[in-house]
Design a protein around this motif. Structure first.
Motif, PDB file in Angstrom:
ATOM      1  N   LYS A   2      36.187   7.074 -13.960  1.00 50.48           N
ATOM      2  CA  LYS A   2      36.519   8.156 -13.862  1.00 50.48           C
ATOM      3  C   LYS A   2      35.222   9.016 -14.248  1.00 50.48           C
ATOM      4  O   LYS A   2      34.533   9.828 -13.534  1.00 50.48           O
ATOM      5  N   LEU A  45      32.382  11.523 -12.496  1.00 48.82           N
ATOM      6  CA  LEU A  45      32.154  12.857 -12.854  1.00 48.82           C
ATOM      7  C   LEU A  45      30.558  13.293 -13.318  1.00 48.82           C
ATOM      8  O   LEU A  45      30.260  14.183 -13.222  1.00 48.82           O
ATOM      9  N   ARG A  63      33.539  16.950 -10.182  1.00 49.72           N
ATOM     10  CA  ARG A  63      34.816  16.908  -9.926  1.00 49.72           C
ATOM     11  C   ARG A  63      35.137  16.732  -8.239  1.00 49.72           C
ATOM     12  O   ARG A  63      36.049  16.285  -7.963  1.00 49.72           O
ATOM     13  N   GLU A  64      34.455  17.734  -7.528  1.00 43.45           N
ATOM     14  CA  GLU A  64      35.112  17.787  -6.205  1.00 43.45           C
ATOM     15  C   GLU A  64      34.871  16.406  -5.465  1.00 43.45           C
ATOM     16  O   GLU A  64      35.818  16.167  -4.812  1.00 43.45           O
ATOM     17  N   TYR A 113      34.629  13.649  -6.798  1.00 44.10           N
ATOM     18  CA  TYR A 113      35.400  12.721  -7.471  1.00 44.10           C
ATOM     19  C   TYR A 113      36.848  12.922  -6.699  1.00 44.10           C
ATOM     20  O   TYR A 113      37.299  11.837  -6.350  1.00 44.10           O
ATOM     21  N   ASP A 114      37.383  13.822  -6.903  1.00 43.39           N
ATOM     22  CA  ASP A 114      38.842  14.275  -6.314  1.00 43.39           C
ATOM     23  C   ASP A 114      38.820  13.861  -4.714  1.00 43.39           C
ATOM     24  O   ASP A 114      39.957  13.273  -4.463  1.00 43.39           O
ATOM     25  N   ALA A 115      37.868  14.183  -3.989  1.00 41.59           N
ATOM     26  CA  ALA A 115      38.050  13.881  -2.556  1.00 41.59           C
ATOM     27  C   ALA A 115      37.696  12.461  -1.898  1.00 41.59           C
ATOM     28  O   ALA A 115      38.326  11.907  -1.144  1.00 41.59           O
ATOM     29  N   LYS A 158      38.953   9.428  -6.338  1.00 37.86           N
ATOM     30  CA  LYS A 158      40.283   9.447  -7.149  1.00 37.86           C
ATOM     31  C   LYS A 158      41.197   8.435  -6.402  1.00 37.86           C
ATOM     32  O   LYS A 158      42.027   7.421  -6.683  1.00 37.86           O
ATOM     33  N   ASN A 159      41.698   8.827  -5.400  1.00 43.26           N
ATOM     34  CA  ASN A 159      43.004   8.305  -4.567  1.00 43.26           C
ATOM     35  C   ASN A 159      42.768   7.012  -3.908  1.00 43.26           C
ATOM     36  O   ASN A 159      43.214   6.046  -3.984  1.00 43.26           O
ATOM     37  N   ASP A 179      44.738   4.095 -12.699  1.00 42.74           N
ATOM     38  CA  ASP A 179      44.010   5.581 -12.670  1.00 42.74           C
ATOM     39  C   ASP A 179      42.174   4.993 -12.976  1.00 42.74           C
ATOM     40  O   ASP A 179      42.137   4.022 -13.707  1.00 42.74           O
ATOM     41  N   GLU A 225      40.293   5.934 -14.978  1.00 44.27           N
ATOM     42  CA  GLU A 225      40.121   5.793 -16.152  1.00 44.27           C
ATOM     43  C   GLU A 225      40.413   4.830 -16.715  1.00 44.27           C
ATOM     44  O   GLU A 225      39.962   4.217 -17.842  1.00 44.27           O
ATOM     45  N   ASN A 252      42.333   9.394   1.059  1.00 42.40           N
ATOM     46  CA  ASN A 252      43.322  10.321   0.677  1.00 42.40           C
ATOM     47  C   ASN A 252      44.759  10.015   1.602  1.00 42.40           C
ATOM     48  O   ASN A 252      45.786  10.621   1.383  1.00 42.40           O
TER      49      ASN A 252
END
Ligand code: UDP
Length: 371
Positions: A134, A138, A143-144, A146-148, A151-152, A161, A163, A271
């Motif tokens: 993670k 980052l 972050r954007e 990473y999230d899009a 992450k998923n 996760d 992490e 996602n």
């Protein structure tokens, strides 16, 4: 039956070592519990004449000339550079993240590498010591993205996760300021012209191969001086230091009555859906056919071990097995499962070549002492 070497597992690591030892005059037996050679690289032609990668897409790429030249003794190649897209909503974005991905995702217009670098500088988070996957994303892109994108997908693939995973997992995918949309930038990128299985056949020409055979059985039936084990190392030691976890994949194949299903060889779905990606290997094999085969990849637990899960806890467990392995005189461990390493194909070959050299050197020394 008497053999110089027993190799357990007929995948890439086992086959390379078997080939090397037999080329030096050794009598070698390779066994595999499956009914085919090639391990997870195995491919076959289906009834429509289309190549299927039974255990997921294998795109060969390396910067290592020695590895490329070694494999080139057993196959001709079809040059192929992989391109991958991530599907978000109804849009496809080039992967790895490059300047075009950034422009499309953030709806901006970065025109040069410098502009892209400055933009990334503003986006990325300052993390002094990057400890996990993670933080790796980052700290390189923010972050954007990473999230899009990450992450998923990562949670789906690894069921944990980001992490809880080494930074090296996501660091496999670079962030680019240019518009290069190739998945890999290695010097050599190609597919074995007649498939992987044929390449393995050629490697194993002078080796005895016994399929549908397991390790416990064979040791009762034959004698051998030394052994290379390419199965899961924790299983070899009866799980005495605990289980090493592995991630597995379930491939759902579908044949379609059309020339192509998608624009890319691989499209990732971070996602949506329970599968991570759809592969259409026909892009890579270059086969001409009215039909096409696609594979949806569903990460699962408890199937055939495919991916070691890189994190500190698992490295510690592996470290104990590794130490135990070093105490064994005539046994070597190789490959993704034997060394619990998230190797690419070329890394597996490079490491197997080293192991074979080590084994041969040891034999030479032993012979000298005996003289
Ligand atoms: N990854 C991600 N989103 C993607 C592609 C990859 O989050 O669209 C992460 C994910 O954790 C994945 C890792 O990056 O396991 C490495 O990706 P790679 O494509 O190298 O995986 P492989 O082809 O070995 O399955």
């Amino acid at each position: 039956m008497k053999y110089d070497s027993l190799i357990v597992g007929c995948g890439l690591a086992g086959s390379v070592i078997a080939e090397r030892l037999s080329s030096q005059g050794e009598k070698v037996l390779v066994i595999d519990k499956r009914d085919h050679i090639g391990g997870n690289c195995y491919d076959f032609r289906n009834d429509d004449g289309l190549t299927v990668h039974k255990y997921g897409p294998h795109l060969f790429h390396t910067d290592d000339k020695k590895v490329y030249e070694y494999l080139s003794r057993f196959t001709e190649w079809r040059p192929y550079e992989l391109r991958v897209a991530a599907s978000l909503g109804n849009e496809l974005y080039p992967l790895p993240i490059n300047r075009d991905t950034l422009n499309k995702f953030f709806k901006i217009n970065l025109r040069t590498e410098d502009e892209a670098a400055r933009f990334i500088e503003l986006k990325k988070e300052k993390i002094s010591i990057v400890k996990n996957a993670k933080q790796q994303v980052l700290s390189t892109i923010g972050r954007e993205i990473y999230d899009a994108f990450f992450k998923n997908y990562t949670i789906k693939q690894w069921k944990t996760d980001p992490e809880n995973l080494d930074a090296s997992v996501t660091a496999r995918i670079p962030i680019r300021t240019n518009t290069d949309d190739r998945y890999f930038t290695d010097k050599y990128q190609a597919m074995p012209l007649n498939g992987y299985a044929k390449m393995f056949e050629s490697m194993l020409k002078n080796v005895d191969v016994k399929l549908n055979e397991n390790f416990e059985n064979i040791v009762k039936k034959i004698s051998f001086e030394k052994m290379v084990y390419t199965g899961p190392i924790d299983e070899f030691f009866g799980f005495k230091f605990g289980r090493l976890p592995y991630r597995s994949l379930d491939f759902q194949f579908e044949t379609l009555d059309r020339e192509f299903f998608q624009e890319y060889c691989l499209i990732n779905y971070p996602n949506e859906y329970e599968f991570t990606r759809i592969t259409e290997i026909k892009h890579a094999t270059g086969e001409k056919n009215e039909k096409t085969v696609i594979a949806r990849e569903y990460p699962i637990e408890g199937g055939e071990p495919s991916y070691p899960i890189p994190n500190d806890t698992n490295h510690n467990i592996y470290g104990r097995y590794e130490k135990e392995a070093k105490n064994l005189k005539n046994v070597w461990f190789a490959g993704r499962l034997g060394q619990y390493k998230y190797f690419n194909m070329d890394q597996t070959v490079a490491s197997a070549l080293e192991t074979a050299d080590e084994i041969l050197l040891r034999c030479k020394i032993k012979r000298k002492i005996n003289l």
